[in-house]
Design a protein around this motif. Structure first.
Motif, PDB file in Angstrom:
ATOM      1  N   LEU A  76      14.205   2.902   6.849  1.00  0.00           N
ATOM      2  CA  LEU A  76      12.955   3.153   6.149  1.00  0.00           C
ATOM      3  C   LEU A  76      12.688   2.134   5.050  1.00  0.00           C
ATOM      4  O   LEU A  76      11.548   1.758   4.791  1.00  0.00           O
ATOM      5  CB  LEU A  76      12.981   4.563   5.542  1.00  0.00           C
ATOM      6  N   LEU A  77      13.763   1.713   4.381  1.00  0.00           N
ATOM      7  CA  LEU A  77      13.613   0.769   3.284  1.00  0.00           C
ATOM      8  C   LEU A  77      13.810  -0.672   3.718  1.00  0.00           C
ATOM      9  O   LEU A  77      13.959  -1.557   2.891  1.00  0.00           O
ATOM     10  CB  LEU A  77      14.613   1.109   2.166  1.00  0.00           C
ATOM     11  N   GLY A 110       3.580  -3.729   5.429  1.00  0.00           N
ATOM     12  CA  GLY A 110       2.488  -2.910   5.938  1.00  0.00           C
ATOM     13  C   GLY A 110       2.604  -2.577   7.408  1.00  0.00           C
ATOM     14  O   GLY A 110       1.804  -1.798   7.930  1.00  0.00           O
ATOM     15  N   ARG A 111       3.612  -3.144   8.090  1.00  0.00           N
ATOM     16  CA  ARG A 111       3.763  -2.894   9.535  1.00  0.00           C
ATOM     17  C   ARG A 111       4.903  -1.939   9.847  1.00  0.00           C
ATOM     18  O   ARG A 111       5.160  -1.652  11.011  1.00  0.00           O
ATOM     19  CB  ARG A 111       4.025  -4.223  10.272  1.00  0.00           C
ATOM     20  N   ILE A 112       5.621  -1.453   8.856  1.00  0.00           N
ATOM     21  CA  ILE A 112       6.718  -0.537   9.144  1.00  0.00           C
ATOM     22  C   ILE A 112       6.151   0.773   9.692  1.00  0.00           C
ATOM     23  O   ILE A 112       5.174   1.315   9.157  1.00  0.00           O
ATOM     24  CB  ILE A 112       7.578  -0.270   7.893  1.00  0.00           C
ATOM     25  N   TYR A 118       6.780   9.714   0.881  1.00  0.00           N
ATOM     26  CA  TYR A 118       5.947   8.528   0.979  1.00  0.00           C
ATOM     27  C   TYR A 118       5.057   8.475  -0.263  1.00  0.00           C
ATOM     28  O   TYR A 118       4.468   9.470  -0.664  1.00  0.00           O
ATOM     29  CB  TYR A 118       5.059   8.578   2.221  1.00  0.00           C
ATOM     30  N   VAL A 119       4.958   7.301  -0.860  1.00  0.00           N
ATOM     31  CA  VAL A 119       4.116   7.129  -2.034  1.00  0.00           C
ATOM     32  C   VAL A 119       2.999   6.164  -1.681  1.00  0.00           C
ATOM     33  O   VAL A 119       3.246   4.990  -1.400  1.00  0.00           O
ATOM     34  CB  VAL A 119       4.927   6.585  -3.229  1.00  0.00           C
ATOM     35  N   SER A 120       1.781   6.673  -1.661  1.00  0.00           N
ATOM     36  CA  SER A 120       0.624   5.820  -1.405  1.00  0.00           C
ATOM     37  C   SER A 120       0.114   5.278  -2.734  1.00  0.00           C
ATOM     38  O   SER A 120      -0.197   6.042  -3.655  1.00  0.00           O
ATOM     39  CB  SER A 120      -0.490   6.619  -0.711  1.00  0.00           C
ATOM     40  N   LEU A 121       0.032   3.972  -2.838  1.00  0.00           N
ATOM     41  CA  LEU A 121      -0.403   3.349  -4.075  1.00  0.00           C
ATOM     42  C   LEU A 121      -1.928   3.342  -4.158  1.00  0.00           C
ATOM     43  O   LEU A 121      -2.610   3.167  -3.148  1.00  0.00           O
ATOM     44  CB  LEU A 121       0.112   1.903  -4.137  1.00  0.00           C
ATOM     45  N   ALA A 136       0.807  -1.217   0.000  1.00  0.00           N
ATOM     46  CA  ALA A 136       0.000   0.000   0.000  1.00  0.00           C
ATOM     47  C   ALA A 136       0.840   1.267   0.000  1.00  0.00           C
ATOM     48  O   ALA A 136       0.441   2.278  -0.585  1.00  0.00           O
ATOM     49  CB  ALA A 136      -0.929   0.020   1.208  1.00  0.00           C
ATOM     50  N   VAL A 137       2.013   1.247   0.659  1.00  0.00           N
ATOM     51  CA  VAL A 137       2.825   2.464   0.816  1.00  0.00           C
ATOM     52  C   VAL A 137       4.286   2.150   0.527  1.00  0.00           C
ATOM     53  O   VAL A 137       4.800   1.090   0.905  1.00  0.00           O
ATOM     54  CB  VAL A 137       2.698   3.029   2.250  1.00  0.00           C
TER      55      VAL A 137
END
Length: 413
Positions: free
Chosen positions: A299-300, A284-286, A173-176, A162-163
């Protein structure tokens, strides 16, 4: 800031020791003194034992129903060997799920999310397709349709990317969108399934890589769970990884050289799908909201771990597609030029070639986890560098020996 915060914190997590500070308060709220490490280990052990016990029965069924791998020109094995090991592995996964559903902490994973259920449904579908292929040799299009359908089931149950965080342009941040998320999840799942399928060419190879990858993903997911304060919503990635690690470990005694049974496509595709589910749910839990953009490694981390744990099978897949396309053949046409075949060519035995690929997979996967946990500190970088050097030397030993022997022969002449 790194995903976990410190190496000492992860040590406490892995050891199952009581935690302090805000995390301890959150754990007290849940009535638990620490992360459910023992429950995860019990689930993994159950999956391993059930897989080990079922494999003998599945071997008999494979012989009776004709699911047998007869030696071909591109194969390394020289005698007919039963397939369908993936059925035993899936049975082990189901056994682990049943146990998890009875445990005080891990049963919350089913209450807070449908992702585990979706993973099991998708895995069952793909194991069925793989079992049919192991018996009847399905065509590539049919298998691809089955893989895409299984990936679609994952999406329907909420397993999807998702992100993303991208480092360029100052970081963002890129939200898909829903369409982008679905497409990325399906493509990633299909790539992992085929990557594991391609690498399954030596006794014990796919099972060992699957175990290494799942174990590394499990450790990383424990870190995310610690960062989330033992929130039951974050139980899913580690649970999927523990189930897969146990199933692979339980199958290895039957599959290591000389193998008495192969996992077949039913097993290799199961590993690929569950790795995709574990890494996707982990992404999805980061905790994006708690990061400040200064530590790119942290972050990555999900993407780094994902790339590392599947580097060997995906590299083999990419090389195979390029090699076959340049030769004017189908990317799915078989050949005898995979990475494991090349290791055999330079003088390694089957067992040594498999152990070397285990080593490279472990260096990449656990090195990425260490970077995600502690950041790019000097000790970790030196440790990874030393491990890479050791792997390079171990890989090159037969070639170095052959050159030394040739030089000695030349001197005598």
């Amino acid at each position: 800031m790194s995903v976990i915060g410190s190496g000492a914190a992860l040590s406490a997590v892995v050891a199952g020791l009581p935690l302090s500070g805000p995390a301890a308060e959150a754990l007290d709220t849940l009535g638990s003194p620490g992360l459910p490490i023992r429950e995860y280990l019990l689930v993994g052990l159950t999956a391993a034992v059930v897989t080990f016990l079922l494999t003998g029965l599945v071997r008999v069924l494979a012989v009776r129903f004709g699911a047998v791998a007869w030696p071909r020109g591109r194969d390394v094995h020289v005698s007919p060997t039963p397939r369908w090991g993936g059925l035993a592995m899936f049975g082990g996964v189901l056994g682990g799920v049943l146990v998890a559903g009875q445990l005080p902490a891990l049963r919350l994973a089913f209450a807070y999310s449908s992702e585990v259920t979706g993973t099991i449904v998708a895995a069952g579908l793909l194991v069925l397709v793989g079992a049919l292929d192991d018996r009847f040799e399905l065509d590539a299009i049919t298998k691809l349709a089955g893989q895409a359908t299984a990936a679609g089931v994952l999406v329907l149950y909420g397993v999807q990317w998702a992100v993303f965080w991208v480092p360029w342009g100052g970081g963002a941040y890129v939200s898909l969108s829903q369409e982008q998320s679905v497409l990325l999840t399906v493509l990633l799942s299909v790539a992992l399934v085929n990557g594991m399928n391609f690498v399954d060419g030596l006794d014990g190879l796919a099972a060992g890589i699957g175990w290494v990858a799942a174990s590394a993903t499990w450790l990383f997911s424990l870190g995310l769970l610690y960062e989330a304060g033992n929130d039951p919503n974050a139980y899913t990635p580690a649970l999927i990884a523990a189930l897969l690690a146990g199933a692979c470990f339980g199958f290895l005694p039957h599959n290591f050289n000389p193998a008495r049974i192969f996992m077949g496509d039913s097993g290799s595709m199961l590993i690929g799908l569950m790795l995709a589910a574990a890494t996707t749910t982990a992404s999805g839990r980061i905790p994006f909201a708690s990061t400040d953009g200064k530590d790119v490694v942290g972050l990555l981390a999900p993407l780094i771990v994902l790339a590392a744990v599947v580097c060997v099978p995906l590299l083999d897949l990419l090389m195979a597609v390029i090699r076959r396309t340049r030769a004017g053949t189908s990317p799915f046409s078989p050949d005898k030029m995979h990475l494991h075949h090349r290791l055999l060519e330079i003088g390694h035995s089957q067992r040594r070639a498999v152990l070397l690929i285990y080593l490279w997979s472990a260096v990449l996967a656990f090195g990425a986890v260490a970077l995600a946990v502690t950041g790019a500190n000097t000790v970790v970088l030196w440790g990874i560098g030393f491990a890479v050097l050791l792997a390079v030397l171990a890989t090159a030993v037969p070639r170095l020996r052959s050159r030394r022997s040739a030089d000695r022969v030349g001197m005598h002449h």
